[in-house]
Write a protein that holds these residues in place. Sequence first.
Motif, short mmCIF file in Angstrom:
data_model
loop_
_atom_site.label_atom_id
_atom_site.label_comp_id
_atom_site.label_asym_id
_atom_site.label_seq_id
_atom_site.Cartn_x
_atom_site.Cartn_y
_atom_site.Cartn_z
N VAL A 91 17.95 -38.18 80.60
CA VAL A 91 18.16 -36.97 81.41
C VAL A 91 19.62 -36.53 81.65
O VAL A 91 19.99 -35.58 81.67
CB VAL A 91 17.66 -37.16 82.91
CG1 VAL A 91 18.14 -38.19 83.69
CG2 VAL A 91 17.55 -35.84 83.65
N CYS A 140 15.16 -28.31 86.58
CA CYS A 140 14.16 -29.44 86.86
C CYS A 140 12.84 -29.21 87.55
O CYS A 140 13.07 -28.71 88.69
CB CYS A 140 14.74 -30.65 87.34
SG CYS A 140 13.72 -32.00 87.51
N ARG A 159 8.73 -38.59 75.56
CA ARG A 159 9.74 -38.14 76.21
C ARG A 159 10.45 -37.04 75.50
O ARG A 159 10.16 -36.71 74.13
CB ARG A 159 10.81 -39.23 76.61
CG ARG A 159 10.37 -39.99 77.52
CD ARG A 159 11.21 -41.33 77.79
NE ARG A 159 10.46 -42.21 78.94
CZ ARG A 159 9.94 -43.03 78.86
NH1 ARG A 159 9.29 -43.36 77.54
NH2 ARG A 159 9.44 -43.81 79.92
N PHE A 213 9.41 -41.22 83.18
CA PHE A 213 10.87 -40.85 83.52
C PHE A 213 11.71 -40.56 82.37
O PHE A 213 11.48 -41.26 81.29
CB PHE A 213 11.45 -41.90 84.24
CG PHE A 213 12.91 -41.47 85.23
CD1 PHE A 213 12.92 -40.70 86.28
CD2 PHE A 213 14.07 -41.73 84.47
CE1 PHE A 213 13.64 -40.30 86.79
CE2 PHE A 213 15.27 -41.23 85.10
CZ PHE A 213 15.09 -40.35 86.23
N GLU A 214 12.22 -39.39 82.40
CA GLU A 214 13.18 -38.95 81.27
C GLU A 214 14.46 -39.95 81.22
O GLU A 214 15.24 -39.67 81.96
CB GLU A 214 13.33 -37.62 81.16
CG GLU A 214 12.42 -36.54 81.09
CD GLU A 214 11.78 -36.58 79.74
OE1 GLU A 214 12.34 -37.12 78.81
OE2 GLU A 214 10.60 -35.93 79.41
N ARG A 215 14.45 -40.76 80.29
CA ARG A 215 15.48 -41.85 80.45
C ARG A 215 16.82 -41.13 79.77
O ARG A 215 18.10 -41.51 80.26
CB ARG A 215 15.27 -43.00 79.42
CG ARG A 215 14.04 -44.07 79.97
CD ARG A 215 14.21 -45.09 79.02
NE ARG A 215 13.84 -44.76 77.48
CZ ARG A 215 12.59 -44.73 76.93
NH1 ARG A 215 11.62 -45.33 77.53
NH2 ARG A 215 12.42 -44.51 75.77
N VAL A 269 13.03 -28.92 82.49
CA VAL A 269 12.56 -30.43 82.18
C VAL A 269 11.75 -30.86 83.44
O VAL A 269 12.36 -30.52 84.70
CB VAL A 269 13.68 -31.36 81.96
CG1 VAL A 269 13.07 -32.57 81.89
CG2 VAL A 269 14.22 -30.95 80.60
N THR A 270 10.59 -31.14 83.21
CA THR A 270 9.63 -31.71 84.33
C THR A 270 10.26 -33.35 84.23
O THR A 270 10.10 -34.06 83.31
CB THR A 270 8.43 -31.94 84.23
OG1 THR A 270 7.91 -30.23 84.23
CG2 THR A 270 7.69 -32.61 85.39
N ASN A 271 10.72 -33.98 85.67
CA ASN A 271 11.12 -35.31 85.49
C ASN A 271 10.80 -35.78 86.86
O ASN A 271 11.29 -35.33 87.98
CB ASN A 271 12.54 -35.51 85.30
CG ASN A 271 12.97 -36.71 84.64
OD1 ASN A 271 12.03 -37.68 84.31
ND2 ASN A 271 14.27 -37.21 85.01
N PRO A 272 9.79 -37.18 86.80
CA PRO A 272 9.05 -37.59 85.98
C PRO A 272 8.26 -36.49 85.22
O PRO A 272 7.79 -35.46 85.83
CB PRO A 272 8.28 -38.65 86.60
CG PRO A 272 9.01 -39.08 87.73
CD PRO A 272 9.46 -37.79 88.18
N ASN A 273 7.93 -36.48 83.88
CA ASN A 273 7.09 -35.38 83.25
C ASN A 273 5.74 -35.72 83.50
O ASN A 273 5.35 -36.78 84.17
CB ASN A 273 7.49 -35.40 81.64
CG ASN A 273 7.32 -36.86 80.95
OD1 ASN A 273 6.42 -37.52 81.07
ND2 ASN A 273 8.03 -37.10 80.01
#
Length: 512
Positions: free
Chosen positions: A249, A265, A217, A245-247, A236-240
């Motif tokens: 974020v 995003c 992450r 998942f970027e906790r 940022v790609t989220n989910p990457n």
Amino acid sequence: MTMLAVGRPTRPETDAGAAALRTEGHGLVQDEPLIFELGGWTKTGVDLPEPELDASDLAGLTREAPVGLPGLSEPETLRHYVRLSQKNHAIDLAMYPLGSCTMKHNPRLNEKMARLPGFADVHPLQPVSTVQGALALMDELAHWLKTLTGMPAVALTPKAGAHGELCGLLTIRAALEARGDARRTVLVPVSAHGTNPATASIAGYQVVEIAQTDDGRVDIADLAAKLGPDVAAVMVTNPNTCGLFERDVLEISRLTHEAGAFFYCDGANFNAIVGRVRPGDLGVDAMHINLHKTFSTPHGGGGPGAGPVVLSAALAPYAPAPWVVSDGEGFHIVERNEGEAAAAFGRMCAFQGQMGMYVRALAYMLSHGSDGLRQVAEDAVLNANYVKARLSGALTPAFPDGPCMHEALFDDAWLEGTGVTTLDVAKALIDEGFHPMTMYFPLVVHGAMLIEPTETEPKREIDRFCDAVLRLAAAAKAGDAARFKGAPFKAPLRRLDETAAARKPRLRWTAG
């Protein structure tokens, strides 16, 4: 009253009967030359009458040489292209496990709706009064996209994900310039979607990487250290692309906004959270949505696609034209709303976008409803975690701790000492009847194998795929390198020089 079955049994009653029903496909594989290699240069597949008029009015535009097309009848032409189609893997044939691509089933209902004459035959230069239905559909699609993302505005016109990224960054730049704040840097995590740094560079920004933590992450400390007065945006790609998942974020959003930058995003993986998470609630300022992934319109082959961009209130005034608006008497297309900022950057494309993609996406949304879209995300994540659980005993997960999101990521540590590479495994998987998973991406994982089953795959098909991967893993570890080095053995073409094909493609046929 007793109902009696009538007719012969449909299930073989003996082992011999069952064996008689089995067949192999080798006898059905057709050799097929290029269409230019099929005979008939001196003939044509149709009979045309001799022209009654001469070509004197064409001046110097008269043809002085043959057309140079093979003369084929309709059956010959049809069979040629059908045979070619049978040489390709397709989502209609079997699981298509490309990670980061969301290759899921495209419901035929979507296709039927997109082929309705009022949508399929619409022309962008028609009078607005004749396309009220198309504009109403665009307006409703925009409503759904804004509702699902929790964002107040959307630009529909971008034609694909990377086009949407460019739209978002140009909108951000317009907003910064409007406040007299020209910034030149965009921060991109190493776990972001692959097009992010390229898009930022094309938009004229300097790209600076953000480090990744050991659990895959964004490194918050590194982000905070690199944020400054010259940073225009964080992408940022989220989910990457590690399937996580970027906790942090919310913290990413807070730090970005405190630095005066915007939070972009990448929505390529929106399928994993649609109906579950609204990006607007996470502090996102701009996000593109791949209609041709999340909402199951055709994907692959370079298009067609659609990448609408949802925007926060801070960016909405700088969105590209056109907009669809209603005045109570009908829908209209406007280039700028009254009172909107004059610094908006204009259009992304000549017309209003991809109508076929709009129709397919809205049909998908309406057929699922809000609860169905939530289940799409839940089932996609469930299927990916099932793949991770089934394969983790034989393969090495890149990030073993905790669940993944929409895709399962493995590295090549399990191949150490076997003489087999990730590419070899992928080629051998073709012999098992599956398209290979995404290879060597993301780059932060050595020998990466990225598998995305999507929500449309039933357990039976996922098990069939996992069984094939496990057979290959066992063969590699048993020392059967020959099974891999020459693979694929059963495909129409054997292993190609992919580097030469990419750098020196032969795109033109020449006789001899």
